[in-house]
Write a protein that holds these residues in place. Structure first.
Motif, short mmCIF file in Angstrom:
data_model
loop_
_atom_site.label_atom_id
_atom_site.label_comp_id
_atom_site.label_asym_id
_atom_site.label_seq_id
_atom_site.Cartn_x
_atom_site.Cartn_y
_atom_site.Cartn_z
N THR A 281 0.24 -1.03 -0.28
CA THR A 281 0.15 -0.25 0.06
C THR A 281 0.92 1.20 -0.11
O THR A 281 0.60 1.82 -1.16
N TRP A 282 1.56 1.02 1.10
CA TRP A 282 2.78 2.18 1.11
C TRP A 282 3.42 2.98 -0.76
O TRP A 282 3.71 3.41 -0.98
N SER B 47 1.66 4.40 -3.49
CA SER B 47 1.74 5.85 -2.74
C SER B 47 3.11 7.06 -3.73
O SER B 47 3.02 8.03 -3.68
N GLN B 48 3.70 5.87 -3.94
CA GLN B 48 5.02 6.35 -4.27
C GLN B 48 5.35 6.76 -5.93
O GLN B 48 4.59 5.87 -6.44
#
Length: 514
Positions: free
Chosen positions: A482-483, A486-487
């Motif tokens: 999930t993280w 967002s990149q």
């Protein structure tokens, strides 16, 4: 006249000449006399225009990745030095591994079924003086390369691919914004020209292989009826400072039998022609048939160099070796079709993402061929299955060790045995096998240490530990997904390559679910 000369002279074409040409190449590798090619150059001048996203050199297995990239909408050109046509001899693989052709939309269900020329079960693993182990659904599918390549060729052309047949690779010039291959230009060059690729030879700068696998064999008719196969079989002790291993598969044109052996790259080692003579000498005992009863359809021979520094990292941007050119198969396997299929999905998505995000530097592309402890740990197994050129060990030692190891794996069950036979090493299965073998056969394990050498054993411990670390990282990786989404896309490329390296480097890409 030798047996080899007598039998090979009966086959159409200059088979004996081909065998001797292969031997001359093998000799030049062993003696380190092969000239280092200079086929890749660099230029600081940008290209005026770039015709293709990707140019692939080496069509036989390059068509697999070429077709997959073309289906994803990339502009792909495929260069092949002759006519793109598969060999007559079937490629053996497991049915589950073929699913990738459906997943990547390369074949329909009907086309995949048509590509399957033979099926058999079960397969045997057996060592001289030891127990037999039988396994189902491992390398039990024979794929017809002629049909498969013709079907992929049609799909490739229909999706906008450009096929350049009778176009041997001569040189590549890397520019800041692309690469010129012969007179064609692309953003990326993929080298699928195999072990003897001139690009690979230039990148390795004349380094001798750390080990070799020699293989000879034939497809013949006239054997007794037998619908089973052999995956790994030995019925002799050490001969000519080699441990001989055999494989056999039912084939559409008869029965295919191979003799293969692992060795170092010293010049005084057996030639392919000498090994073929050994093959013909022992084949009657192996298959319970006289040579005079057999009708030989074709002969097979080759050698596979393996390097500890693998997969290969090239010093150039915009050039990516794949398959055997990259050395990304284990030193136990023959590479080729099976190794390419195993990494096909990973490479397709990775190359597509590299082009989308313009990650085409040497450093960024190297992440597409990462360090994999699951492959590196097999170096010790290869060493344990061979004997040094001047080394003295008991003539039955290798057979005794392998018999003990496979007996323990059989007791541990299919989840341990099957991945290993498909060249996938996993931390849990390996640890269980080592502990069980160590407790049950301590004397055999002690004998192995001087055979492989303490240095090799200590080096292996590092890769074995990394196998455990990669396994833990792979199971941890979903928590980061999930993280990572967002990149920025450029950063995502690096994270995705890291995830791939954990997955394949731990053997967690393997699945036996149907």
């Amino acid at each position: 006249m030798s047996l080899t000369e007598e039998i090979l002279s009966q086959l159409p074409g200059d088979v004996l000449g081909g065998l001797r040409r292969s031997d001359r190449i093998l000799t030049s590798i062993r003696e380190n006399t092969a000239p280092i090619p200079t086929v890749v150059k660099e230029s600081q001048q940008p290209l005026e225009s770039v015709d293709w996203d990707v140019i692939i050199c080496g069509g036989t297995l390059g068509i697999l990745i070429g077709c997959a990239l073309a289906v994803k909408g990339l502009r792909v050109a495929l260069m092949e030095r002759g006519i793109l046509r598969g060999r007559e001899q079937e490629w053996n693989i497991s049915r589950k591994e073929l699913e990738v052709f459906l997943e990547l939309d390369l074949l329909t269900e009907a086309e995949l079924e048509t590509a399957i020329a033979t099926k058999y079960n079960p397969a045997r693993v057996s060592f001289h003086g030891g127990t037999e182990v039988w396994v189902e659904d491992v390398l039990n599918i024979g794929v017809d390369p002629v049909y498969l390549l013709a079907t992929l060729k049609t799909k490739f052309l229909a999706t906008g691919g450009k096929l350049l047949e009778n176009t041997p690779f001569t040189e590549a010039v890397v520019h800041p914004n692309g690469v010129m291959v012969n007179q064609f230009t692309a953003r990326l060059l993929i080298d699928a020209m195999g072990h003897l690729s001139p690009i690979t030879q230039q990148a390795r700068q004349g380094k001798k292989p750390d080990a070799l696998c020699l293989v000879v064999g034939s497809c013949a008719q006239g054997f007794p009826e037998n619908n089973s196969g052999d995956l790994l079989l030995s019925f002799t002790s050490l001969q000519n400072q080699c441990q001989y291993f055999w494989e056999a598969f039912p084939a559409r044109d008869g029965r295919t039998t191979y003799l293969f052996t692992y060795m170092d790259a010293y010049p005084q080692r057996l030639s392919l022609e000498a090994l073929f003579e050994e093959y013909l000498r022992l084949l009657p005992e192996y298959q319970g048939v006289e040579l005079s009863q057999l009708k030989f359809q074709r002969a097979l021979f080759g050698f596979f160099p393996t390097y500890r520094q693998s997969p290969l990292k090239t010093p150039w941007s915009r050039i990516l070796p794949v398959g055997d050119s990259s050395g990304s198969q284990s030193p136990l396997s023959f590479g080729g079709f099976g190794a390419m299929v195993r990494h096909l999905k990973r490479l397709t998505f990775g190359i597509h993402e590299a082009l989308q995000t313009d990650r085409l530097s040497a450093k960024a592309l190297a992440l597409l061929q990462p360090y994999q402890p699951s492959l590196t740990v097999t170096w010790l197994f290869q060493k344990a299955m061979s004997v040094g050129v001047n080394q003295k060990i008991a003539s039955t030692q290798i057979n005794q060790l392998l018999s003990a190891v496979f007996q323990e794996m059989q007791q541990l069950g299919t989840p341990v045995l099957k991945p290993f036979l498909q060249d996938v090493v996993q931390f849990s299965a390996l640890t269980q096998t080592l502990l069980k073998t160590g407790f049950s056969h301590p004397g055999l394990v002690v004998k192995i240490i001087p055979q492989v050498g303490l240095g090799s054993l200590l080096d292996w411990m590092v890769h074995y530990s990394n196998l455990g670390v990669y396994t833990a990282l792979f199971w941890f990786s979903p928590m980061l997904e999930t993280w990572i989404k967002s990149q920025p896309s450029e950063q995502q490329y690096y994270w995705h390559r890291l995830f791939d390296s954990w997955k394949f480097g731990s053997g967690c890409d393997y699945s036996d679910e149907t």
